[in-house]
Design an enzyme around this catalytic site. Structure first.
Site, PDB file in Angstrom:
ATOM      1  N   SER A 145      -5.717  71.447  14.461  1.00 18.94           N
ATOM      2  CA  SER A 145      -5.094  69.985  14.914  1.00 18.94           C
ATOM      3  C   SER A 145      -6.195  69.155  15.451  1.00 18.94           C
ATOM      4  CB  SER A 145      -4.177  70.562  16.302  1.00 18.94           C
ATOM      5  OG  SER A 145      -3.717  69.226  16.916  1.00 18.94           O
ATOM      6  N   TYR A 158      -3.173  75.119  23.959  1.00 15.87           N
ATOM      7  CA  TYR A 158      -3.129  74.787  22.553  1.00 15.87           C
ATOM      8  C   TYR A 158      -4.388  74.450  22.142  1.00 15.87           C
ATOM      9  CZ  TYR A 158      -1.330  72.209  18.712  1.00 15.87           C
ATOM     10  OH  TYR A 158      -1.255  71.949  17.206  1.00 15.87           O
TER      11      TYR A 158
HETATM   12  P1  NAP Z   1       7.161  73.652  13.475  1.00 16.06           P
HETATM   13  O1  NAP Z   1       8.105  72.571  12.535  1.00 16.06           O
HETATM   14  O2  NAP Z   1       7.650  73.871  14.769  1.00 16.06           O
HETATM   15  O3  NAP Z   1       7.349  74.913  12.351  1.00 16.06           O
HETATM   16  C1  NAP Z   1       6.889  76.184  12.852  1.00 16.06           C
HETATM   17  C2  NAP Z   1       6.886  77.227  11.797  1.00 16.06           C
HETATM   18  O4  NAP Z   1       6.162  78.543  12.440  1.00 16.06           O
HETATM   19  C3  NAP Z   1       8.361  77.582  11.830  1.00 16.06           C
HETATM   20  O5  NAP Z   1       8.331  78.140  10.309  1.00 16.06           O
HETATM   21  C4  NAP Z   1       8.462  78.772  12.679  1.00 16.06           C
HETATM   22  O6  NAP Z   1       9.544  79.389  12.088  1.00 16.06           O
HETATM   23  C5  NAP Z   1       7.069  79.577  12.448  1.00 16.06           C
HETATM   24  N1  NAP Z   1       6.817  80.513  13.736  1.00 16.06           N
HETATM   25  C6  NAP Z   1       6.977  79.997  14.939  1.00 16.06           C
HETATM   26  N2  NAP Z   1       6.588  81.169  15.816  1.00 16.06           N
HETATM   27  C7  NAP Z   1       6.446  82.272  14.793  1.00 16.06           C
HETATM   28  C8  NAP Z   1       5.971  83.415  15.093  1.00 16.06           C
HETATM   29  N3  NAP Z   1       5.838  83.957  16.303  1.00 16.06           N
HETATM   30  N4  NAP Z   1       5.826  84.262  13.959  1.00 16.06           N
HETATM   31  C9  NAP Z   1       6.018  83.787  12.605  1.00 16.06           C
HETATM   32  N5  NAP Z   1       6.293  82.333  12.645  1.00 16.06           N
HETATM   33  C10 NAP Z   1       6.558  81.582  13.567  1.00 16.06           C
HETATM   34  O7  NAP Z   1       5.903  73.192  13.260  1.00 16.06           O
HETATM   35  P2  NAP Z   1       4.761  72.388  12.472  1.00 16.06           P
HETATM   36  O8  NAP Z   1       4.593  70.955  13.032  1.00 16.06           O
HETATM   37  O9  NAP Z   1       5.015  72.601  11.060  1.00 16.06           O
HETATM   38  O10 NAP Z   1       3.378  73.047  12.691  1.00 16.06           O
HETATM   39  C11 NAP Z   1       2.642  73.911  12.028  1.00 16.06           C
HETATM   40  C12 NAP Z   1       1.274  73.802  12.141  1.00 16.06           C
HETATM   41  O11 NAP Z   1       0.657  72.441  12.314  1.00 16.06           O
HETATM   42  C13 NAP Z   1       1.023  74.486  13.465  1.00 16.06           C
HETATM   43  O12 NAP Z   1      -0.100  75.571  13.351  1.00 16.06           O
HETATM   44  C14 NAP Z   1       0.830  73.467  14.402  1.00 16.06           C
HETATM   45  O13 NAP Z   1      -0.242  73.868  15.629  1.00 16.06           O
HETATM   46  C15 NAP Z   1      -0.005  72.362  13.540  1.00 16.06           C
HETATM   47  N6  NAP Z   1       0.189  70.946  14.016  1.00 16.06           N
HETATM   48  C16 NAP Z   1       1.302  70.355  14.074  1.00 16.06           C
HETATM   49  C17 NAP Z   1       1.194  69.042  14.385  1.00 16.06           C
HETATM   50  C18 NAP Z   1       2.466  68.064  14.303  1.00 16.06           C
HETATM   51  O14 NAP Z   1       2.576  67.121  15.113  1.00 16.06           O
HETATM   52  N7  NAP Z   1       3.597  68.579  13.831  1.00 16.06           N
HETATM   53  C19 NAP Z   1       0.207  68.303  14.666  1.00 16.06           C
HETATM   54  C20 NAP Z   1      -1.077  69.076  14.527  1.00 16.06           C
HETATM   55  C21 NAP Z   1      -1.187  70.391  14.244  1.00 16.06           C
HETATM   56  P3  NAP Z   1      10.568  80.553  13.044  1.00 16.06           P
HETATM   57  O15 NAP Z   1      10.944  79.889  14.261  1.00 16.06           O
HETATM   58  O16 NAP Z   1      11.790  81.032  12.112  1.00 16.06           O
HETATM   59  O17 NAP Z   1       9.554  81.572  13.349  1.00 16.06           O
END
Ligand code: NAP
Length: 268
Positions: A145, A158
């Site tokens: 991130s 985080y």
């Molecule tokens: P998201 O929509 O909340 O998706 C998170 C995913 O991780 C879901 O598939 C969830 O499925 C899975 N997950 C959560 N806890 C887990 C666990 N304990 N074991 C296995 N799987 C788990 O988030 P996203 O935005 O796509 O985030 C993906 C990555 O991008 C993360 O590393 C986040 O830090 C990074 N990121 C996101 C943003 C943003 O603004 N969205 C910005 C910068 C970086 P289940 O709940 O079914 O487990």
């Protein structure tokens, strides 16, 4: 299309693949012909996505339901990754954030954040690398991130987990030089997924210009991965902001980040 893009029995493992950035990776990689192993806690959304992608792209996709913060479940996934002779790409994407004054946050949830964002990512990378190195191809994308580039007051754990991911990835990139294996950190900014809601962040005040779609983030990531880059900050706006943060004095950036996050928290 390069051989890196074509599946031909190559499999990508994507963690956090049920929604958001992980699901966008799964869809894009399926289109490129990769077979898939999709990991998240909830089986049903993974199974639905796997069935949809198999039907649409003629690839093989399997759902792997596992809580990666659970040590025993993580070991099982590590074992499967390490023994997958077709492993070509690991997308270490599963992650979550917490927001608030650190002294008030639930310490067990903070620990789980470290388990998922750091421990699972590290152990899965360790499981994947020997096979990739033997075959002298493929690689790892670690989803980090922009929060990892500087202090992240009120988002402290985080930001620290993502700083780990950036440093870890840069070091591995250098270790792997000349090996045929790539590793890249993907550092998105605000991306429209379930992330903010799960973290309890009220994102309504964030201007629409600041956001990217998960699809655009993934498109940029795969382009930069194929180029052999070490870090990808997707989107011109994010790239400009990260350049500005790097150019300004660290103490000033820390103050600005703290003031901005404090204002968001006041309005919760
Ligand atoms: P998201 O929509 O909340 O998706 C998170 C995913 O991780 C879901 O598939 C969830 O499925 C899975 N997950 C959560 N806890 C887990 C666990 N304990 N074991 C296995 N799987 C788990 O988030 P996203 O935005 O796509 O985030 C993906 C990555 O991008 C993360 O590393 C986040 O830090 C990074 N990121 C996101 C943003 C943003 O603004 N969205 C910005 C910068 C970086 P289940 O709940 O079914 O487990």
């Amino acid at each position: 299309m390069s051989s890196e893009q074509r599946g031909n029995g190559r499999r990508a493992w994507v963690t956090g693949a049920s929604v958001g950035i992980g699901a966008a990776f799964a869809r894009r990689l399926a289109r490129d012909g990769y077979d898939l192993a999709l990991v998240a806690r909830q089986a049903r959304p993974l199974e639905r996505l796997a069935a949809e992608l198999e039907a649409a792209h003629g690839i093989h996709a399997r759902a792997v339901a596992a809580d990666l913060t659970d040590a025993a479940a993580l070991r099982e996934v590590e074992h499967a990754v390490a023994h997958d002779p077709h492993l070509a790409l690991l997308v270490n994407n599963a992650g979550f954030g917490t927001i608030g004054a650190f002294a008030t946050l639930d310490v067990d949830r903070e620990e789980n954040e470290i388990r998922l964002n750091v421990v699972a990512l590290t152990r899965l990378a360790r499981a994947a690398l020997p096979g990739l190195l033997r075959r002298r191809q493929g690689g790892i994308i670690n989803v980090s991130s922009m929060a990892g580039f500087q202090a992240a007051p009120f988002n402290a754990t985080y930001g620290a987990t993502k700083a780990f991911v950036n440093s870890f990835t840069e070091s591995l990139h250098e270790e792997l030089r000349g090996s045929g294996v790539r590793v890249m950190a993907l550092c998105p900014g605000f991306t429209r997924t379930e992330f903010q809601e799960r973290a309890g962040i009220d994102a309504s005040g964030i201007p629409s210009l600041a956001w990217m779609s998960a699809e655009a983030v993934v498109e940029a990531a795969l382009q930069r991965y194929r180029r052999g880059d070490v870090v990808c900050v997707p989107g011109f706006g994010n790239w400009t902001m990260s350049g500005l943060a790097a150019a300004l004095p660290r103490a000033l950036v820390r103050r600005i980040m703290g003031a901005a996050a404090g204002r968001v928290l006041q309005h919760r």
